[in-house]
Each structure stands twice: as structure tokens, then as C-alpha cells.
Design an enzyme around this catalytic site. Structure first.
Site, PDB file in Angstrom:
ATOM      1  N   GLU B 142     -38.172  90.078  70.687  1.00 30.38           N
ATOM      2  CA  GLU B 142     -36.858  89.416  70.765  1.00 30.38           C
ATOM      3  C   GLU B 142     -36.980  87.999  71.330  1.00 30.38           C
ATOM      4  OE1 GLU B 142     -34.824  90.787  69.017  1.00 30.38           O
ATOM      5  OE2 GLU B 142     -35.571  92.846  69.065  1.00 30.38           O
ATOM      6  N   HIS B 145     -37.791  85.378  68.874  1.00 32.51           N
ATOM      7  CA  HIS B 145     -36.657  84.870  68.099  1.00 32.51           C
ATOM      8  C   HIS B 145     -36.058  83.614  68.743  1.00 32.51           C
ATOM      9  CE1 HIS B 145     -36.122  87.743  64.874  1.00 32.51           C
ATOM     10  NE2 HIS B 145     -36.144  88.779  65.694  1.00 32.51           N
TER      11      HIS B 145
END
Lengths: 179, 168
Positions: B142, B145
Site C-alpha cells: 500500500e 502506491h
């Protein structure tokens, strides 16, 4: 759209991929899935290609002739409808490493066990390494385990080969995660 | 608050570097809640980052508690991370990763097995969390990202890892 499996093999040198894909590009072919690799001193290309109008081998005419002239072996297979679709292989991904002193039958004996247990091999690479006097064979298999099969099952089934072939074998699943 | 649509590559937003959230940003709590709602709505998702819903602020949420792999380890439940930074990493672990923003493709990715991540939570508290295994991998995925990086940028192939190395 019709799909074709194209394989090209020849002595490795820089420029093979460029020469092949230039031809495909000029024909208007799409490359869907492909895998290309050096095996020994050879470069091997396997491609699933598609063309909006081509329907058979004859459609390609003499397009691949320059490759043959450059000492590359070209084979084209016309796929039946749906032959380009990747099957939905549900199940745990399992890596199997097999390595040891080179001897005949390593690939066969391992693959036989997996085939009998209906375990689908999705990738397989082998390489002969080590010195001329002490050649070592290394094989890496990626397989998909059916829901009823565990990592432990695979290890148990393959275990007798450790003694029989005098090789080291490790089995491990790779967790799949959607993040 | 709201379930937001998850952007799919090649949406250019997914390749942007997100910007730090300012301490004065009063709307960040809404974003955190939207991420939590969107993650929950996606069913099997264990994490989502703000760029995936089209917001370029450095915010991500991770929650592995409902997943089979997460339940097998010590985890921290719902982590709401604002301006997260990984300050320590060690070990390595391979997972076959997939991503909501890159459907139908998976790849083997090697990541740190153990990390220490520092972030501000929704209540504005600075937190330092040690994480291992699957949860650590989810956090790293994550946080990538937030830097415009997809797992496709980190795939390590079997052949590259094992066979491409010169033997002598």
C-alpha cells in the site's frame, strides 16, 4: 479473431526479438502472451499472436522467410477457437526445487508423480550447472495444487525420489494475496 | 462515509507520487473513512491507498484481521496511516501479489519480512508499529502506491532470480 502459436528458435545473438517483432508489427499482428528465453546457446521465442483477418498459415505468406534465412527455425500453429484463453487455474501455487548431481530421469520422475496426482505444472525450468567433472542439475517447477492437495501431500509423494534419484527437493507454497 | 470507485491501471493517477498531509488538513479523516469503507466493500481486500481512489494524499489503510493469512499471525487490526514512513526493514519474503488496481495479473514479489512503520493515525497521534509477515507485506504494497509504484515494478521472476545469474 484467429489466434496462432508462433515459436522461433535459433542461435542467440542481439536483434532476434527486434527482427521477429518488426515482421509481426508490419503484418498487423497482436502479441498476446509470450515467453522468450535463452536455453543453452539458443534463443527460444514462444508467442500467442492474433490478427483480425488472418485465418490460416497461408495468410502469413512468406512473411517469416527472412527469419529462416537468418537461420531461425519458425513454426506456426493455428489455434482452435478458445485456444488462446488462459484456463482459470484456481488453487495454491506451489514451487518445487529439485537439484543434485546430474543423472538421467530427474525431470521425468518428478513430472510423473505430479501428473499422476493431477497436479498441473504451470512453469518448468531446468539448467545444467556446476563443473564438467561434477555437473549439477537444477529444476524449478511451479505448479497449481488442486483444492484437495496440500504442500505436505506433495512433499510426501515426492519424498521417495530423494533417495531414488539422490537429489535434494524442497516443496513450498507461495501465498497468493490480493492487496 | 462513502465507498469510492477503485481506479484501474492505466489511470495516470496510479503513477503519481502522493503529497504529505498537512497537520491543518481537516478533511483527512473523511478520506480515511472512505478508504476503510472502500476496502470493506471490496470484500477480500486487506488494504487500500488513497491514490487508488483518486486522492493524491499520503494516506493508506491496512487490515489483515479478516483474512486467512492475517489470522495466522500477530497483527494490528485496522491500521489507518497518514504520512506513513517505513523506518526499518529486514528479512525477505515472497508472496504472489495481486492488486485491485491491476486486475487479472499476479506476480511474485520479494519484500521485507519485518518492518517498522511510523505514521500519524486518524486521531492525530504519532504511532510506531512493528509488523511482520503478511501484514508487513500488505503495508509495503500500500505504501508503494503513495509513491506511484505498482507491484509490477517489483516483480521478481523465477528465471531472473535463479537462472540468469552467471554461474562462473
Amino acid at each position: 479473431m484467429h489466434h496462432f502459436a508462433l515459436t522461433i528458435v535459433g542461435r542467440d545473438r542481439p536483434g532476434i526479438v527486434a527482427q521477429v517483432t518488426e515482421i509481426l508489427f508490419n503484418l498487423g499482428c497482436n502479441i498476446a502472451d509470450s515467453s522468450c528465453s535463452i536455453l543453452g546457446g539458443q534463443f527460444a521465442m514462444i508467442l500467442i499472436i492474433a490478427h483480425p483477418e488472418f485465418i490460416d498459415r497461408a495468410s502469413f505468406g512468406a512473411a517469416f522467410q527472412p527469419l529462416e534465412e537468418a537461420d531461425l527455425t519458425v513454426a506456426l500453429r493455428v489455434l482452435k477457437a478458445g485456444g488462446e484463453l488462459h484456463p482459470d487455474l484456481a488453487g495454491e501455487i506451489c514451487m518445487i526445487s529439485v537439484y543434485g548431481a546430474d543423472k538421467p530421469g530427474i525431470v521425468y520422475h518428478v513430472a510423473k508423480v505430479l501428473g499422476e496426482k493431477k497436479i498441473n505444472i504451470t512453469d518448468l525450468n531446468t539448467k545444467l550447472v556446476g563443473s564438467g567433472q561434477r555437473p549439477v542439475y537444477v529444476m524449478m517447477i511451479e505448479a497449481v495444487l488442486p483444492a484437495s492437495v496440500s504442500e505436505q501431500d506433495v512433499d510426501t509423494w515426492i519424498a521417495p525420489l530423494r533417495d531414488q534419484l539422490q537429489v535434494d527437493i524442497s516443496v513450498r507454497t507461495i501465498p497468493q494475496v490480493e492487496l | 462515509m462513502a465507498v469510492r470507485p477503485v481506479l484501474i491501471y492505466p489511470d495516470p493517477m496510479l503513477k503519481q507520487v502522493a503529497v504529505c498531509v498537512l497537520a491543518t488538513d481537516a478533511t483527512v479523516a473523511d478520506l480515511v473513512q472512505d478508504l476503510v469503507d472502500t476496502m470493506a466493500a471490496a470484500g477480500h481486500s486487506v488494504g487500500i491507498a488513497a491514490p487508488q481512489v483518486g486522492d493524491l494524499r499520503r494516506v493508506a489503510v491496512v487490515d489483515v484481521s479478516a483474512s486467512k493469512l492475517g489470522q495466522q499471525q500477530h497483527h494490528h487490526g485496522l491500521l489507518e496511516m497518514i504520512n506513513p514512513v517505513i523506518i526499518e526493514r529486514s528479512g525477505s519474503r515472497v508472496f504472489r501479489e495481486g492488486c485491485m488496481s491491476v486486475p487479472e495479473y499476479t506476480g511474485n514479489v520479494t519484500r521485507a519480512e519485518h518492518i517498522v512503520v511510523e505514521f500519524t493515525d486518524r486521531q492525530g497521534r504519532l504511532r510506531v508499529v512493528e509488523s511482520d509477515g503478511f501484514e508487513a507485506v500488505a503495508i509495503q504494497h500500500e505504501l508503494d502506491h503513495l509513491d506511484g509504484r505498482l507491484f509490477l515494478d517489483r516483480v521478481s521472476s523465477l528465471k531472473t532470480d535463479v537462472f540468469r545469474r552467471k554461474t562462473r
